[in-house]
Design a protein around this motif. Sequence first.
Motif, PDB file in Angstrom:
ATOM      1  N   UNK A  23       0.835  -1.204   0.000  1.00  0.00           N
ATOM      2  CA  UNK A  23       0.000   0.000   0.000  1.00  0.00           C
ATOM      3  C   UNK A  23       0.868   1.252   0.000  1.00  0.00           C
ATOM      4  N   UNK A  24       1.841   1.269   0.932  1.00  0.00           N
ATOM      5  CA  UNK A  24       2.695   2.443   1.081  1.00  0.00           C
ATOM      6  C   UNK A  24       3.515   2.674  -0.182  1.00  0.00           C
ATOM      7  N   UNK A  25       4.011   1.568  -0.764  1.00  0.00           N
ATOM      8  CA  UNK A  25       4.877   1.700  -1.934  1.00  0.00           C
ATOM      9  C   UNK A  25       4.118   2.256  -3.129  1.00  0.00           C
ATOM     10  N   UNK A  26       2.913   1.728  -3.364  1.00  0.00           N
ATOM     11  CA  UNK A  26       2.255   2.073  -4.622  1.00  0.00           C
ATOM     12  C   UNK A  26       1.210   3.167  -4.495  1.00  0.00           C
ATOM     13  N   UNK A  27       0.929   3.622  -3.281  1.00  0.00           N
ATOM     14  CA  UNK A  27       0.063   4.801  -3.116  1.00  0.00           C
ATOM     15  C   UNK A  27       0.878   5.879  -2.405  1.00  0.00           C
ATOM     16  N   UNK A  28       1.672   6.635  -3.154  1.00  0.00           N
ATOM     17  CA  UNK A  28       2.562   7.615  -2.516  1.00  0.00           C
ATOM     18  C   UNK A  28       1.805   8.631  -1.662  1.00  0.00           C
ATOM     19  N   UNK A  29       0.544   8.908  -2.013  1.00  0.00           N
ATOM     20  CA  UNK A  29      -0.137   9.993  -1.295  1.00  0.00           C
ATOM     21  C   UNK A  29      -0.370   9.657   0.174  1.00  0.00           C
ATOM     22  N   UNK A  30      -0.386   8.360   0.549  1.00  0.00           N
ATOM     23  CA  UNK A  30      -0.537   8.040   1.974  1.00  0.00           C
ATOM     24  C   UNK A  30       0.580   8.720   2.760  1.00  0.00           C
ATOM     25  N   UNK A  31       1.787   8.696   2.204  1.00  0.00           N
ATOM     26  CA  UNK A  31       2.907   9.299   2.909  1.00  0.00           C
ATOM     27  C   UNK A  31       2.979  10.800   2.683  1.00  0.00           C
ATOM     28  N   UNK A  32       2.532  11.245   1.512  1.00  0.00           N
ATOM     29  CA  UNK A  32       2.825  12.632   1.134  1.00  0.00           C
ATOM     30  C   UNK A  32       1.711  13.606   1.463  1.00  0.00           C
ATOM     31  N   UNK A  33       0.521  13.094   1.751  1.00  0.00           N
ATOM     32  CA  UNK A  33      -0.623  14.001   1.890  1.00  0.00           C
ATOM     33  C   UNK A  33      -0.445  14.964   3.065  1.00  0.00           C
ATOM     34  N   UNK A  34       0.073  14.435   4.199  1.00  0.00           N
ATOM     35  CA  UNK A  34       0.196  15.310   5.375  1.00  0.00           C
ATOM     36  C   UNK A  34       1.258  16.399   5.170  1.00  0.00           C
TER      37      UNK A  34
END
Lengths: 470, 185
Positions: free
Chosen positions: A448-459
């Motif tokens: 999930x973290x690898x392929x959905x960058x926005x989880x990490x980048x949204x905040x």
Amino acid sequence: MESYVIPTLFFLLFFCMMIGVPVAVSLGFSSIVTILLFADDSLASIALKLFEALSEHYTFLAIPFFILSSAFLSTGGVARRIIDFAVDIVGHIRGGLAMAGVLACMLFAAVSGSSPATVAAIGAIVIVGMKRVGYPEKFAAGVISTAGTLGILIPPSIVMLVYAAATEVSAARMFMAGMLPGILMGVILMIAIYIYARIKGLPSSPFPGFKKIAKSGLIALGGLMLIFIVLGAIYGGIASPTEAAAVACVYAFFIAVFGYRDIGPLKNVPWGRKEGESRNDAINRNGQQILMALPKSIFDKEVQKVILDASKVSIMLLFVIGNAILFAHVLTTERIPHQIAEIIIQWGLPAWGFLLVVNLLLLIAGNFMEPSAILLIMAPILFPIATQLGIDPIHLGIIMVVNMEIGMITPPVGLNLFVISGITNKSMGWAISASLPWLLLLLFFLMLITFIPSISLIVPELFDKMHGYK
Amino acid sequence: MLANIINKFEESFLSLLLVAMTLLVFSEVVLRFGFNTGIHWSQEVTLYSMAWFVLFGASYGVKVGAHIGVDSFVKLFPKKMRVAMGILSVSICIAYCVIFMIGAWNYLAKLKKISLEMEDLEIQRWMSESIIFLGFVFLLFRFLQLLIKIFKGEAEGFSHIDEAEESLELAAQIREEEQKDGGAK
């Protein structure tokens, strides 16, 4: 000549590490020999480089400070208060005690910043408690060893500071980025527990009432304030991580010695009124005791031990970082990451393919080495490649941290597994099989973290907008 | 006796540096928010303290076995091989120290020749940076000690820090407290 640089550097590095040379010296030695053989830097300039690495980065100071503040609060007393609070909040849901274990791990991990310490402190209390009310021990052990890994993902995290040190990415942004993935992983774990608890009919405890939640919450807040101080100061943009960490140290000292009284001269001295003591007397007594204890705590054995232990860990880590900077210097001057990046681009490997390879590489490395050592070796290599492929360095950082989490529960060097097998008095094999189903969950989370960058980048992006940059 | 004094000195000095750095940065923050002022030499002193802290502490770390390393590979071999690997790895460390000592000496000599001063304090930089040489001298001393120990058969190689062991101590402590509480109830 040129083409021998990479093999020399890496052969020396891995040879040294395999025969047991400390990681710091392995990094420094392989770099310096490579420089002597292939570059014309003078020895004096290399010594200067090492000194600069240790004396020109104000941001590195956050590392010893966070280690010290967590050393003050990584006690059984703090763990117990956090567990009480967590049980009061989620204990009434089916499977609630396991969820409370996860929540307590998340909170304690944020305060202590260390995965194995979290598993030890929370596990020693919660696993026994879960067994008592009818949870299978294996289930309990698996939950705690996995939830304990969140320690390095939920800010403030020392592993993230190390990543920031190795790549010169902003530590504050890393801290923002880790928040959402950390909470997400906690929620995923809790959902999995809830489903399991429904199927197996695991017990729940009665709702304790809001008054009790407020009380245990207030007590736990003493320790948890640390998270709010640090994150508040950093997110609010009023202090750098280094400054926030220094404030956290002073706060942690006061809470541990004067507030909770788990260590130091006031240990076991009660706050509340003794029998036959009037309210005023109690206030006077506490006031005097606190004044007396301030000078006493300088000579207190336990306080001294906490500071010395924190010194040891900090020195070890900073010495590795200093040498890793020499290593990174060799990598950049020899343009090694760029060469690798060019090869990758020639192959036509897309960014997601590269990330998949990175994950595999890190998962393998995570089986043999300490998280901070891996980060310091791999980050300077992967970081420039990722930038060329258009991957956000913050995203790469979070991916690396999640990989390190997984390394904590995979043999043979999974620290959390050792701790679990130690506190339950079971074999390593048992600990491995207890953690296996949860490991699969973590791997799913990694994808999930690898392929959905926005989880990490949204905040971090949200904060950028709020502060009006970009 | 002497070993005890040295040990006490090392431990106090390192603790003092860590506490001093913390308090310096802390008071910077307090001064900035509370009084809108600052200490102009604070940052430089803090940063030099960090360099002293790490370079002085590295040798202490060898003595107490606090450095991280990989031992899963070495463990696969029989004792004789382990000792041989231990000797080789300590020798590499000694070579590392010697190279850095030479480099640091040359560097400090240059600094002394041009007599550079620190930015905010009137101290010669070759003095305030002397730990880059001294640190490696102390480190060399500890490595030689370890080498002698291996030859005497008192050690096999580096003893690396084991975070899991340390965490288990915490767990044992908690267990003990729990039992005490349980007994009281």
